[in-house]
Design an enzyme around this catalytic site. Structure first.
Site, PDB file in Angstrom:
ATOM      1  N   GLU A  41       0.836  -1.197   0.000  1.00  0.00           N
ATOM      2  CA  GLU A  41       0.000   0.000   0.000  1.00  0.00           C
ATOM      3  C   GLU A  41       0.876   1.253   0.000  1.00  0.00           C
ATOM      4  O   GLU A  41       1.874   1.345   0.708  1.00  0.00           O
ATOM      5  CB  GLU A  41      -0.878  -0.019   1.260  1.00  0.00           C
ATOM      6  N   LYS A  55      -9.340   2.470  -2.454  1.00  0.00           N
ATOM      7  CA  LYS A  55      -9.673   1.872  -1.163  1.00  0.00           C
ATOM      8  C   LYS A  55     -11.042   2.338  -0.684  1.00  0.00           C
ATOM      9  O   LYS A  55     -11.307   3.541  -0.594  1.00  0.00           O
ATOM     10  CB  LYS A  55      -8.583   2.246  -0.150  1.00  0.00           C
ATOM     11  N   CYS A  69      -5.512  -3.367   2.157  1.00  0.00           N
ATOM     12  CA  CYS A  69      -5.350  -3.428   3.610  1.00  0.00           C
ATOM     13  C   CYS A  69      -6.662  -3.630   4.369  1.00  0.00           C
ATOM     14  O   CYS A  69      -7.230  -4.721   4.374  1.00  0.00           O
ATOM     15  CB  CYS A  69      -4.604  -2.181   4.080  1.00  0.00           C
TER      16      CYS A  69
END
Length: 262
Positions: free
Chosen positions: A41, A110, A144
């Site tokens: 990330e 995300k 994540c």
């Protein structure tokens, strides 16, 4: 498909240096027979860099993407990496997949932002399932915290994702996510999950490493330690198909009972 996981925090604050780190890793991965390299990330710029996130953010087709496309085509392997994406006035925490020919295959923003830091610096994405076809596999992207929501990963399973790439900035004390949760996600959704983390201290965060490629049987095919590392493992389509035949989870679902979940 042999898949390489680049566990590294690169050089926070320097896109140019991180591109050099990625290039060197791509060379090593290709020499080891990998067809795909996955970086963490926000690898392109660094994660805990404060207002430099907005300053260093680029469009999905920006200059750094062109450089990564050249790296991918020169080494002959696909590359997935995290970066801050600029789109108008918004900045997204994004991950992009580039083919071995240097073509942009998929870009994901995300959807679940973690903590005040991310909510202060990013806009949340709105598309939960982003996929591309790569060497006969359907590859999905997630970042994540997203993988910690079972609904997210199940949506990928129902959409046919074979290999879920999860660039990550997993920090202490949540290492159980890499150690326990990720293999369970792979098992319950019958897919491979490549979870690729940063390492070491960065600003206020201590990243724990432990990058892993988990298989649909719930076992890690490879697992990194706590330092800078490049690890490799196979994603076996034949094993995945056999596992899906043997595991009844997706076939035994009763969606009519799940309306209260939403």
């Amino acid at each position: 498909m042999r898949t390489a996981l680049l566990q590294s925090s690169g050089r926070p604050g320097s896109t140019a240096e991180n591109l050099k780190v990625l290039d060197e890793a791509a060379g090593r991965a290709a020499a080891a027979g990998a067809g795909l390299l996955v970086a963490p990330e926000m690898f392109l710029t660094g994660y805990a860099i404060g207002d430099d996130i907005a300053r260093l953010a680029e469009p999905a087709d920006g200059d750094a993407t062109d450089t990564i496309a050249e790296i991918a085509s020169r080494h002959g392997l696909a590359v997935a990496y995290g970066y801050p994406e600029r789109s108008g006035d918004a900045v997204f925490n994004s991950a992009q997949l580039i083919s071995a020919e240097g073509t942009r295959l998929a870009n994901y923003r995300k959807t679940h932002l973690f903590g005040c830091f991310e909510r202060d610096h990013f806009t949340a994405g709105e598309q939960p399932v982003v996929q591309a076809d790569l060497d006969g596999l359907r590859v999905g992207l997630m970042i994540c915290y997203d993988v910690e929501f079972p609904e997210n990963v199940r949506a990928h399973a129902l959409a046919g994702t074979d290999l879920l790439l999860v660039p990550t900035a997993q920090m202490h004390p949540f290492q159980f996510v890499a150690e326990s949760l990720v293999p369970v996600r792979a098992f319950e959704n019958q897919m491979y999950v490549a979870y690729v983390n940063r390492v070491g201290q960065e600003g206020e965060f201590e990243f724990v490493g432990l990058s892993t490629l988990a298989g649909p049987d719930g076992f890690a095919r490879t697992r990194a330690g706590r330092g800078e590392e490049l690890v490799l493992a196979e994603v076996d389509a034949a094993f995945l198909n056999a596992s899906r035949e043997a595991n009844p989870y997706l076939k035994d679902r009763r969606p009519g009972l799940y309306g209260s979940l939403v």
